[in-house]
Design an enzyme around this catalytic site. Structure first.
Site, PDB file in Angstrom:
ATOM      1  CB  ILE A  13     -88.675 -70.959  17.015  1.00 33.82           C
ATOM      2  CG1 ILE A  13     -89.353 -70.576  15.858  1.00 33.82           C
ATOM      3  CG2 ILE A  13     -87.623 -71.476  17.090  1.00 33.82           C
ATOM      4  CD1 ILE A  13     -88.947 -70.531  14.635  1.00 33.82           C
ATOM      5  CG  ASP A  33     -90.178 -61.853  24.292  1.00 34.41           C
ATOM      6  OD1 ASP A  33     -90.555 -60.706  24.135  1.00 34.41           O
ATOM      7  OD2 ASP A  33     -89.601 -62.911  23.643  1.00 34.41           O
ATOM      8  CG  ASP A  58     -85.421 -53.366  22.704  1.00 34.89           C
ATOM      9  OD1 ASP A  58     -84.496 -53.737  22.060  1.00 34.89           O
ATOM     10  OD2 ASP A  58     -86.165 -52.257  22.461  1.00 34.89           O
ATOM     11  CB  THR A 121     -84.874 -67.873   8.595  1.00 36.14           C
ATOM     12  OG1 THR A 121     -85.867 -68.433   7.653  1.00 36.14           O
ATOM     13  CG2 THR A 121     -84.321 -66.465   8.244  1.00 36.14           C
ATOM     14  CG  ASP A 122     -85.630 -71.547   4.551  1.00 34.70           C
ATOM     15  OD1 ASP A 122     -86.058 -70.866   5.360  1.00 34.70           O
ATOM     16  OD2 ASP A 122     -85.829 -73.033   4.626  1.00 34.70           O
ATOM     17  CD  GLU A 123     -88.835 -66.631   5.254  1.00 35.90           C
ATOM     18  OE1 GLU A 123     -88.806 -65.735   4.667  1.00 35.90           O
ATOM     19  OE2 GLU A 123     -89.387 -66.898   6.022  1.00 35.90           O
ATOM     20  CE1 TYR A 148     -87.634 -62.877   9.692  1.00 33.86           C
ATOM     21  CE2 TYR A 148     -87.782 -64.072   7.523  1.00 33.86           C
ATOM     22  CZ  TYR A 148     -87.354 -64.399   9.463  1.00 33.86           C
ATOM     23  OH  TYR A 148     -86.842 -65.548   9.953  1.00 33.86           O
ATOM     24  CE  LYS A 152     -82.830 -64.399  11.950  1.00 34.10           C
ATOM     25  NZ  LYS A 152     -82.419 -64.123  13.078  1.00 34.10           N
TER      26      LYS A 152
END
Length: 332
Positions: A13, A33, A58, A121-123, A148, A152
Site C-alpha cells: 500500500i 523502509d 527501521d 485497518t478496519d480489522e 496483528y 494495530k
C-alpha cells in the site's frame, strides 16, 4: 511543495501511495523502509530522482527517525507488520513494529511539531455477522481478534493519546482490504492470481464465506491525500469503496477472468480466529472532505490487477516458491 516522509513505502500500500503522490502532486517523497520480506525496492523503480529518495532503516531506530522527521513536513505512517497468518505464527515482530515503531515516530513528530498521518485497518473493529445490516463507523468500539489487529489497535490508541496529551498534529485512517499492483503473493488476491499463472490451483480458506470490503490501492491513496490536505487534526476517517465480496466470489471471479472453470480451486483448512465480515461506512470521509472512489467497479479492478501480475512476473516470481512452501507446512 511539501516534503513527505513515507514509512513502509516499499511495501504494497505504501508503494502505491508513493507512485500516486509522485504522479498527482509536486511533493518530494522520502521512503523509510526496513526492507523485510514484504518490502521490495523493485516497487519503487522509475521515480524521478529530483523528487524522491530511499532510506533503508527501521522505524524503531530513534536517532534515524528523529533526523528524518525533522527534515520533512509530513509523516505518513504505512509501515506495519500486516499479515494475519504470520501474526498467529510469531506475534513478536508485530509488537516491535506496530507498537514500538509507532511510538518512536510519534515522539519524533511531537518533538519537531510535524504533521502526522497514521494508516490503520478496519480489522481493529473485529468482525460483523454475515447478515448484519450494520457497517463499521468511526464510533465502532475496538474489538481486535488477532495479534496483528490488536497491535494495530494499540498503535491507533497511542496516536489518539498523543493528540490529546501532547497536541500531536495527527489524523488516523482505517481502511478496508486493499488490492492492486505490488501486493505480496502471500495475500489473498495475488496468491490466487499467481497460482493460476503458475499452474497451481487456487486455495480457499474453509467455505469461503468470509466477506471483505475491497478497495483499490489508488483509491486508498487518494483518500489519504485528502485527509492530509483537508482532514481535521485529531479526527479518524474510515476509507472504503462499498466493495463487499466473499472470498468464494473473489476466487471464482479471478478464475473466470483467467479463462478457468469457476470451481477450479481447492478448499484448505481455515485460519484460526478468521473474522467473518468487514464492512466500511465511509460517509464521514465523503461528506466532510468530498472524497469519492474512482475504482467503483470491482470486476474491472480485478481484471486490471490480473493484467498487472501477468505483465510483471519478474516482480513476483522470486517470492512465490517460498510463500507456497510456507503455506504447505501450515496445511493451507
Amino acid at each position: 511543495m511539501q516534503r513527505l516522509l513515507v514509512t513502509g513505502g516499499a511495501g504494497f500500500i505504501g508503494s502505491n501511495f508513493v507512485h500516486y503522490v509522485m504522479s498527482t502532486t509536486e511533493n518530494f517523497v522520502t521512503v523509510l523502509d526496513k526492507l523485510t520480506y514484504a518490502g521490495n525496492l523493485e516497487s519503487l523503480k522509475h521515480l524521478p530522482a529530483d523528487r524522491f529518495q530511499f532510506v533503508k532503516g527501521d522505524i524503531c531506530d530513534q536517532p534515524l527517525v528523529d533526523d528524518l522527521v525533522a527534515a520533512h513536513d509530513v509523516v505518513v505512517h504505512y509501515a506495519a507488520e500486516s499479515h494475519n497468518d504470520n501474526s498467529l505464527q510469531d506475534p513478536r515482530p508485530f509488537l516491535d513494529t506496530n507498537i514500538i515503531g509507532t511510538y518512536t515516530l510519534i515522539e519524533a513528530a511531537r518533538k519537531h511539531n510535524k504533521r502526522f498521518h497514521h494508516i490503520s485497518t478496519d480489522e481493529v473493529y473485529g468482525d460483523l455477522e454475515l447478515d448484519d445490516p450494520e457497517r463499521f463507523t468511526e464510533n465502532t468500539p475496538y474489538n481486535p481478534s488477532s495479534p496483528y489487529s490488536s497491535t494495530k489497535a494499540g498503535s491507533d490508541l497511542l496516536v489518539r493519546a498523543w493528540v490529546r496529551s501532547f497536541g500531536l498534529q495527527a489524523t488516523i485512517s482505517n481502511c478496508s482490504n486493499n488490492y492492486g499492483p505490488y501486493q505480496h503473493v502471500e495475500k489473498f488476491i495475488p496468491r490466487q492470481i499467481t497460482n493460476v499463472i503458475a499452474g497451481i490451483r487456487p486455495k480457499l480458506y474453509g467455505k469461503g464465506e468470509n466477506v471483505r470490503d475491497w478497495i483499490h490501492a489508488n483509491d486508498h491513496s487518494s483518500a489519504v491525500l485528502a485527509i492530509i490536505d483537508k482532514g481535521l487534526i485529531g479526527e479518524t476517517y474510515l476509507i472504503g469503496a462499498d466493495g463487499e465480496k466473499n472470498n468464494k466470489e473473489v476466487v471464482e471471479l479471478i478464475l473466470a477472468h483467467m479463462g478457468q472453470p469457476r470451481d477450479a480451486y481447492d478448499h484448505v483448512v481455515d485460519r484460526a480466529g478468521h473474522d467473518l465480515r468487514y464492512a466500511i461506512d465511509s460517509t464521514k470521509l465523503r461528506t466532510e472532505l468530498g472524497w469519492q472512489p474512482q475504482f467503483s467497479n470491482f470486476d474491472a479492478g480485478i481484471e486490471d490487477t490480473i493484467d498487472w501480475y501477468r505483465a510483471n512476473e519478474d516482480w513476483w516470481r522470486p517470492q512465490k516458491a517460498a510463500t507456497e512452501a510456507k503455506y504447505k507446512e501450515q496445511g493451507q
